[in-house]
Design a protein around this motif. Structure first.
Motif, PDB file in Angstrom:
ATOM      1  N   MET A   1       0.885  -1.071  -0.012  1.00  0.00           N
ATOM      2  CA  MET A   1       0.351  -0.110  -0.286  1.00  0.00           C
ATOM      3  C   MET A   1       0.677   1.571   0.061  1.00  0.00           C
ATOM      4  O   MET A   1       1.693   1.391   0.870  1.00  0.00           O
ATOM      5  CB  MET A   1      -1.124  -0.029   1.291  1.00  0.00           C
ATOM      6  N   VAL A   2       0.537   2.164  -1.018  1.00  0.00           N
ATOM      7  CA  VAL A   2       1.557   2.961  -1.268  1.00  0.00           C
ATOM      8  C   VAL A   2       0.798   4.553  -0.479  1.00  0.00           C
ATOM      9  O   VAL A   2      -0.650   4.897  -0.879  1.00  0.00           O
ATOM     10  CB  VAL A   2       2.167   3.659  -2.297  1.00  0.00           C
ATOM     11  N   THR A   3       1.342   5.332   0.012  1.00  0.00           N
ATOM     12  CA  THR A   3       0.253   6.490   0.704  1.00  0.00           C
ATOM     13  C   THR A   3       1.757   7.911   0.234  1.00  0.00           C
ATOM     14  O   THR A   3       2.553   7.791   0.551  1.00  0.00           O
ATOM     15  CB  THR A   3       0.498   6.824   2.171  1.00  0.00           C
ATOM     16  N   VAL A   4       0.921   8.662  -0.224  1.00  0.00           N
ATOM     17  CA  VAL A   4       1.843  10.386  -1.282  1.00  0.00           C
ATOM     18  C   VAL A   4       1.341  11.806   0.485  1.00  0.00           C
ATOM     19  O   VAL A   4      -0.270  11.592   0.326  1.00  0.00           O
ATOM     20  CB  VAL A   4       1.143  10.542  -1.912  1.00  0.00           C
TER      21      VAL A   4
ATOM     22  N   GLN B   1      -3.970   6.377   7.178  1.00  0.00           N
ATOM     23  CA  GLN B   1      -3.517   5.793   5.853  1.00  0.00           C
ATOM     24  C   GLN B   1      -0.992   5.869   6.328  1.00  0.00           C
ATOM     25  O   GLN B   1      -0.959   5.219   5.121  1.00  0.00           O
ATOM     26  CB  GLN B   1      -3.601   7.275   5.044  1.00  0.00           C
ATOM     27  N   ILE B   2      -0.642   6.708   6.713  1.00  0.00           N
ATOM     28  CA  ILE B   2       0.688   6.578   6.690  1.00  0.00           C
ATOM     29  C   ILE B   2       1.067   5.061   7.979  1.00  0.00           C
ATOM     30  O   ILE B   2       1.618   4.177   7.596  1.00  0.00           O
ATOM     31  CB  ILE B   2       1.435   7.354   7.547  1.00  0.00           C
ATOM     32  N   GLU B   3       0.565   4.239   9.159  1.00  0.00           N
ATOM     33  CA  GLU B   3       0.216   3.892   9.464  1.00  0.00           C
ATOM     34  C   GLU B   3      -0.167   2.574   9.257  1.00  0.00           C
ATOM     35  O   GLU B   3       1.012   1.019  10.182  1.00  0.00           O
ATOM     36  CB  GLU B   3      -0.292   3.800  11.440  1.00  0.00           C
ATOM     37  N   PHE B   4      -1.096   2.369   8.408  1.00  0.00           N
ATOM     38  CA  PHE B   4      -0.705   0.958   7.685  1.00  0.00           C
ATOM     39  C   PHE B   4      -0.011   1.135   6.366  1.00  0.00           C
ATOM     40  O   PHE B   4       0.092  -0.600   5.670  1.00  0.00           O
ATOM     41  CB  PHE B   4      -2.473   1.031   6.610  1.00  0.00           C
ATOM     42  N   ALA B   5       1.105   1.601   6.131  1.00  0.00           N
ATOM     43  CA  ALA B   5       1.119   2.068   4.346  1.00  0.00           C
ATOM     44  C   ALA B   5       2.245   0.805   4.409  1.00  0.00           C
ATOM     45  O   ALA B   5       3.129   1.051   6.283  1.00  0.00           O
ATOM     46  CB  ALA B   5       1.775   3.177   4.085  1.00  0.00           C
ATOM     47  N   ASP B   6       3.138   0.210   3.429  1.00  0.00           N
ATOM     48  CA  ASP B   6       4.404  -0.204   3.544  1.00  0.00           C
ATOM     49  C   ASP B   6       5.359   0.756   3.182  1.00  0.00           C
ATOM     50  O   ASP B   6       6.643   0.608   2.874  1.00  0.00           O
ATOM     51  CB  ASP B   6       4.128  -1.014   3.137  1.00  0.00           C
ATOM     52  N   VAL B   7       4.845   1.453   1.582  1.00  0.00           N
ATOM     53  CA  VAL B   7       5.658   2.475   0.892  1.00  0.00           C
ATOM     54  C   VAL B   7       5.078   3.832   1.114  1.00  0.00           C
ATOM     55  O   VAL B   7       3.816   4.103   1.178  1.00  0.00           O
ATOM     56  CB  VAL B   7       5.631   2.576  -0.752  1.00  0.00           C
ATOM     57  N   VAL B   8       5.641   5.097   1.614  1.00  0.00           N
ATOM     58  CA  VAL B   8       4.947   6.591   2.076  1.00  0.00           C
ATOM     59  C   VAL B   8       5.533   7.392   0.717  1.00  0.00           C
ATOM     60  O   VAL B   8       7.123   7.740   1.455  1.00  0.00           O
ATOM     61  CB  VAL B   8       5.393   6.852   3.478  1.00  0.00           C
TER      62      VAL B   8
END
Length: 269
Positions: free
Chosen positions: A1-4, A42-49
């Motif tokens: 999961m990617v978060t921007v 969104q940040i805590e669940f992401a594997d790419v930020v």
């Protein structure tokens, strides 16, 4: 999961008390989340930020953004970019995402469940964390006063607590940015009749370290994550000052203490 994440605005948004409805960004009717709720999820669940607009941010904004992201999720791969320009191989087909593992990404989860190992990324960005633990209950008025004070340097706090006036219920606390929320999480196992406990050996072995002869499994356990100027000694001292000074469990003596917290169905408490 990617978060921007918008590097230039993350600190401002993380300090906001706006609801998503104030920004016209709800997921539909009944979505009562705040902007900070969305950012943290969104940040805590992401594997790419992806930390976007990196060149338009000041050095202070870049430093704050890195600390917030790392304090929330040290497992995430952090990529800095402008105009969202990232090599596709960094975000597509990486095989990084795993739903079960994603639930363990947050640093508060690692601390609270006791399996946080040496994490170089947190040291690189000056992130520190500690767990406040105590057996005695909090005086509700004193604990509310602690919640109402500012906690300089704290990026995230999460955990559970118990109030002297509510001996049966687990309280949950969650802080991110400018917002601190508390509520009822459930019942302490000590307040549940033993015949209703799961009887499998795994559960019973898990419970043994938490069953105090005086307090049962009632306890304070709150993770604090932050960077300078977070003052661990001061926070611990302030929380210690909230504790009821009693060596024995006497809820009848505490039941009528002033309690400013919202009702948790007090008839059951």
């Amino acid at each position: 999961m990617v978060t921007v994440v918008d590097c230039a605005n993350l600190l401002k948004d993380y300090s906001s008390t706006d609801f998503l409805a104030d920004r016209g960004e709800t997921a539909g009717e009944g979505d009562s989340r705040t902007l900070v709720d969305l950012l943290v999820e969104q940040i805590e669940f992401a594997d790419v930020v992806i930390l976007n607009k990196i060149s338009t941010a000041t050095p202070e904004q870049r430093d704050a953004a890195r600390k917030i992201i790392t304090g929330l999720n040290p497992d995430a791969k952090l990529i800095e970019a402008d105009f969202g320009q990232v090599e596709l191989k960094e975000i597509l087909g990486t095989g990084r995402f795993d739903f079960a593992r994603a639930e363990t990404h947050p640093l508060w989860y690692k601390e609270l469940h006791g399996f946080k190992d040496h994490i170089p990324e947190t040291e690189e960005y000056g992130i520190r964390s500690f767990v406040y633990r105590a057996k005695k209950p909090f005086d509700p008025m004193k604990f509310q006063a602690f919640i109402d004070r500012s906690w300089p340097g704290v990026v995230r706090a999460k955990g559970f607590f118990w109030l002297a006036t509510r001996p049966h219920h687990v309280g949950e606390i969650s802080q991110a940015g400018a917002l601190v929320r508390t509520g009822k999480m459930g019942l302490w196992w000590t307040s549940v009749p033993r015949e209703q406990w799961p009887q499998d050996p795994g559960f019973l072995n898990m419970m043994k370290p938490y069953l105090d002869p005086v307090w049962g499994d009632r306890r304070q356990e709150i993770v604090f994550i932050g960077a300078d100027p977070m003052d661990e000694a001061k926070i611990r001292a302030e929380l210690d000052a909230c504790l009821i000074d009693s060596p024995v469990f006497v809820p009848d003596l505490w039941r009528n203490l002033p309690d400013p917290f919202a009702s948790w169905d007090r008839k059951a408490a």
